[in-house]
Design a protein around this motif. Structure first.
Motif, short mmCIF file in Angstrom:
data_model
loop_
_atom_site.label_atom_id
_atom_site.label_comp_id
_atom_site.label_asym_id
_atom_site.label_seq_id
_atom_site.Cartn_x
_atom_site.Cartn_y
_atom_site.Cartn_z
N TRP A 2 -7.61 9.42 10.60
CA TRP A 2 -7.69 8.08 10.01
C TRP A 2 -6.34 7.71 9.40
O TRP A 2 -5.81 6.61 9.63
CB TRP A 2 -8.79 8.07 8.94
N SER A 3 -5.80 8.64 8.63
CA SER A 3 -4.52 8.40 7.95
C SER A 3 -3.40 8.12 8.96
O SER A 3 -2.61 7.20 8.79
CB SER A 3 -4.18 9.62 7.09
N SER A 54 -10.47 -3.53 2.48
CA SER A 54 -10.20 -2.16 2.92
C SER A 54 -8.91 -2.18 3.74
O SER A 54 -8.51 -3.22 4.26
CB SER A 54 -11.35 -1.63 3.78
N GLU A 55 -8.27 -1.01 3.85
CA GLU A 55 -7.00 -0.96 4.57
C GLU A 55 -7.17 -1.37 6.04
O GLU A 55 -6.34 -2.07 6.59
CB GLU A 55 -6.40 0.44 4.47
N PHE A 56 -8.28 -0.94 6.62
CA PHE A 56 -8.53 -1.28 8.02
C PHE A 56 -8.69 -2.79 8.19
O PHE A 56 -8.14 -3.40 9.11
CB PHE A 56 -9.78 -0.55 8.53
N TYR A 115 -12.28 -7.44 14.46
CA TYR A 115 -12.93 -6.62 13.44
C TYR A 115 -14.30 -6.16 13.91
O TYR A 115 -14.70 -5.02 13.68
CB TYR A 115 -13.04 -7.43 12.14
N PHE A 152 -13.91 2.16 15.40
CA PHE A 152 -13.09 2.93 14.46
C PHE A 152 -13.97 3.88 13.64
O PHE A 152 -13.65 5.04 13.43
CB PHE A 152 -12.35 1.95 13.54
N GLU A 153 -15.11 3.34 13.20
CA GLU A 153 -15.99 4.15 12.35
C GLU A 153 -16.66 5.29 13.11
O GLU A 153 -16.83 6.39 12.58
CB GLU A 153 -17.06 3.27 11.71
N THR A 184 0.82 -1.21 0.00
CA THR A 184 0.00 0.00 0.00
C THR A 184 0.86 1.26 0.00
O THR A 184 0.32 2.37 -0.09
CB THR A 184 -0.93 0.06 1.24
N PHE A 236 0.07 0.11 10.58
CA PHE A 236 0.84 -0.78 9.70
C PHE A 236 2.25 -1.03 10.24
O PHE A 236 2.78 -2.14 10.13
CB PHE A 236 0.89 -0.23 8.28
N LYS A 240 -18.51 -9.35 7.32
CA LYS A 240 -19.30 -8.70 6.27
C LYS A 240 -20.36 -9.66 5.70
O LYS A 240 -21.47 -9.26 5.42
CB LYS A 240 -18.38 -8.25 5.14
N GLY A 264 -13.96 -2.44 14.56
CA GLY A 264 -14.53 -1.86 13.33
C GLY A 264 -15.53 -0.76 13.61
O GLY A 264 -15.40 0.36 13.10
N MET A 274 -3.84 4.67 10.60
CA MET A 274 -3.49 3.58 9.69
C MET A 274 -1.98 3.46 9.52
O MET A 274 -1.43 2.36 9.50
CB MET A 274 -4.14 3.79 8.31
N LYS A 275 -1.31 4.60 9.42
CA LYS A 275 0.16 4.57 9.25
C LYS A 275 0.82 3.92 10.47
O LYS A 275 1.65 3.02 10.33
CB LYS A 275 0.69 6.00 9.10
N VAL A 319 2.68 2.42 2.43
CA VAL A 319 2.82 3.08 3.74
C VAL A 319 4.24 2.88 4.27
O VAL A 319 4.86 3.80 4.81
CB VAL A 319 1.81 2.50 4.75
#
Lengths: 217, 310
Positions: free
Chosen positions: B156-157, B229-231, B139, B146-147, B29, B164, B271, B143, B160-161, B31
């Motif tokens: 968010w960015s 998705s990245e998450f 998750y 997080f949302e 990705t 990872f 999901k 999940g 995620m960084k 990152v």
């Protein structure tokens, strides 16, 4: 390092908001020029168009600054790409506003009384649409939950502008007794320029929606 | 000392293949830079091996009695199995290869300790299931949190960084702690190495594999996981890391590749119940059978050859 990136990203966010402000202002300024033209004040309309040019140019400069700073590695790469495209699409809104201003300055079309109210409304709704675009961009960085609400509103306003544009064109081509065909075509072109501003805003809203979807878990 | 070469070779292959499971998504990705990923993986694999690698080594060593020569053959057979099955594009696991090879040693020697073998087999089956369960729960729990809590793009960015990097480093540590036993565990039980030197040699050899030959696998595996998705990808890797780490405590080396497949399935189940990819699960089952059998056959052949020659 992390602190530096954090600060840099904050600065870019500020720039993106400034860019949105500049673009929205460009739309407002071209609407002013349009209203002056509708009132028959052609010289004042030309002067107002110069302000459109100036603000559009400022938006371009801000966009370049954003691109340069983001290229340095701010944000997640996937988000960075999305923001690049979104800012570019938003900038095109200002370009469209500038084009409408240029058209009005160069062609100076006489706008028949029968369509003036609808054209004025088109300009009005386009400004409201621009406000919502600004809200959507701000909310991406402040409160992402409201972004979808904003983009739905943008689509609604865009549809309204399209509806008004259709009504104006129908009047120009089917109801009005306009002597020269070139006059009809000039009016048509002006309406198309005007409606293309909200069309571009809808494109930007789509891009913003994509970013919003990417953030979902 | 040259006999240790087979263990180093096995470790090199393990590093080249399995580093992808911990940092692949971060690298794919964009990152994490590839160079940073291999550096961090190498360092934390060695730390994991040194701090927590001994439990797995004792399990591997206790499967049967080995001497220096049979340790060399078992390790070489496992390495050859990895090479052959990789060329044939059959799913392969270092943990299962070394156990298959040790079984051949046991069968031709003083027998196999069945209780330990049963513990190992149960771990193999339960590790992807555990990874699926852990990822599913993570998750589900994180999940929605997080949302609802992460209110803007910049935060968010940032999350995620950091995420990872964190799961990558943790995964590298867990990989070292769990899988180092595959590389030098047999040499420890043969009395050739001390626990410390076994962990060090194994960890370093995995690290060299990561450093020299992991790029292609890392991108391939990473791109596969980023279809989510990245998450979701982040949670899947975390689920894998936790699973592998748990099995380090239990003291059984497990397949990180199978753990990540289980973890991805667990995330997918949140999901939709149709997220289970039966062909992928079939490949795991195939790996359970094909890898130890192939390693067993190769080790058996090498041991017979050794018996004829010496």
């Amino acid at each position: 390092m992390a602190f530096f990136i954090h600060k840099k990203e904050k600065h870019i966010v500020q720039k993106i908001k400034e860019h949105a402000d500049a673009v929205v202002e460009t739309v407002y300024l071209v609407n002013d020029a349009l209203n002056l033209l509708l009132e028959g004040k052609k010289q004042e309309s030309k002067e107002a168009t110069k302000k459109v040019h100036k603000r559009e140019h400022e938006a371009d400069i801000i966009q370049r600054e954003i691109d340069t700073e983001m290229f340095g590695g701010a944000f997640m790469p996937s988000l960075r790409e999305g923001l690049f495209i979104t800012v570019d699409t938003v900038d095109k809104v200002a370009n469209r506003a500038e084009k409408l201003g240029d058209f009005m300055t160069l062609i100076e079309p006489d706008i028949p009384q029968e369509i003036r109210e609808d054209v004025r409304q088109m300009g009005e709704v386009t400004c409201r649409c621009a406000e919502k675009l600004r809200d959507a961009i701000y909310n991406l960085f402040d409160n992402k939950k409201d972004v979808q609400e904003d983009t739905v509103e943008i689509e609604r306003y865009e549809a309204l502008v399209d509806k008004l544009a259709w009504r104006v064109l129908e009047t120009v081509f089917k109801k009005l007794d306009i002597e020269k065909f070139s006059h009809r075509m000039a009016l048509r072109e002006m309406v198309i320029h005007l409606s293309s501003i909200s069309n571009k805003m809808e494109d930007a809203a789509d891009r913003i929606d994509i970013i919003g979807l990417r953030l979902k878990s | 000392m040259f006999r240790l070469f087979s263990g180093v070779y096995l470790g090199w292959g393990l590093g080249a293949n399995d580093a992808a499971n911990v940092f692949g998504t971060g690298v794919a990705t964009g990152v994490v830079k590839y160079r940073t990923a291999v550096l961090l993986t190498s360092i934390f694999v060695i730390i994991g091996a040194l701090v927590q690698g001994s439990r797995g080594m004792h399990t591997i060593g206790a499967l049967t009695d080995v001497d220096i020569n049979t340790a060399f053959i078992a390790s070489l057979a496992a390495a050859l199995t990895i090479n052959v099955l990789t060329v044939l594009a059959i799913p392969v696991s270092t943990s299962q290869a070394i156990v298959g090879a040790i079984l051949a040693v046991g069968l031709l020697g003083r027998g196999v300790h069945l209780a330990i073998l049963l513990k190992v087999l149960l771990s193999w089956i339960s590790s992807p299931i555990a990874a699926a369960l852990i990822s599913y729960l993570l998750y589900r729990g994180l999940g929605s949190l997080f949302e609802t809590r992460v209110s803007n793009v910049r935060i968010w960015s940032l999350i995620m960084k950091i995420g990872f990097y964190t799961v990558g480093v943790y995964g590298a540590y867990a990989l070292g702690a769990n899988n180092v036993a595959n590389t030098t565990g047999v040499f420890l039980s043969a009395g050739m190495l001390t626990p410390f030197t076994a962990a060090l040699v194994g960890g370093v050899s995995i690290g060299i594999g990561v450093f020299t030959y992991s790029k292609r696998v890392m991108y391939t595996v990473g791109m596969g996981i980023t279809q989510m998705s990245e998450f979701a990808g982040l949670i899947a890797i975390l689920g894998q890391d936790i699973t592998v780490h748990i099995f380090s405590w239990i003291g059984v080396p497990v397949s990180t590749s199978q753990a990540i497949v289980g973890a991805v399935t667990g995330v997918g189940l949140v999901k939709s119940s149709s997220a289970v990819n039966y062909s992928v699960l079939g490949r795991i089952a195939l790996g359970w059978l094909s890898t130890p059998i192939a390693a067993f056959v190769i080790a058996f052949a090498l041991l017979k050859l050794y018996g004829l020659l010496f």
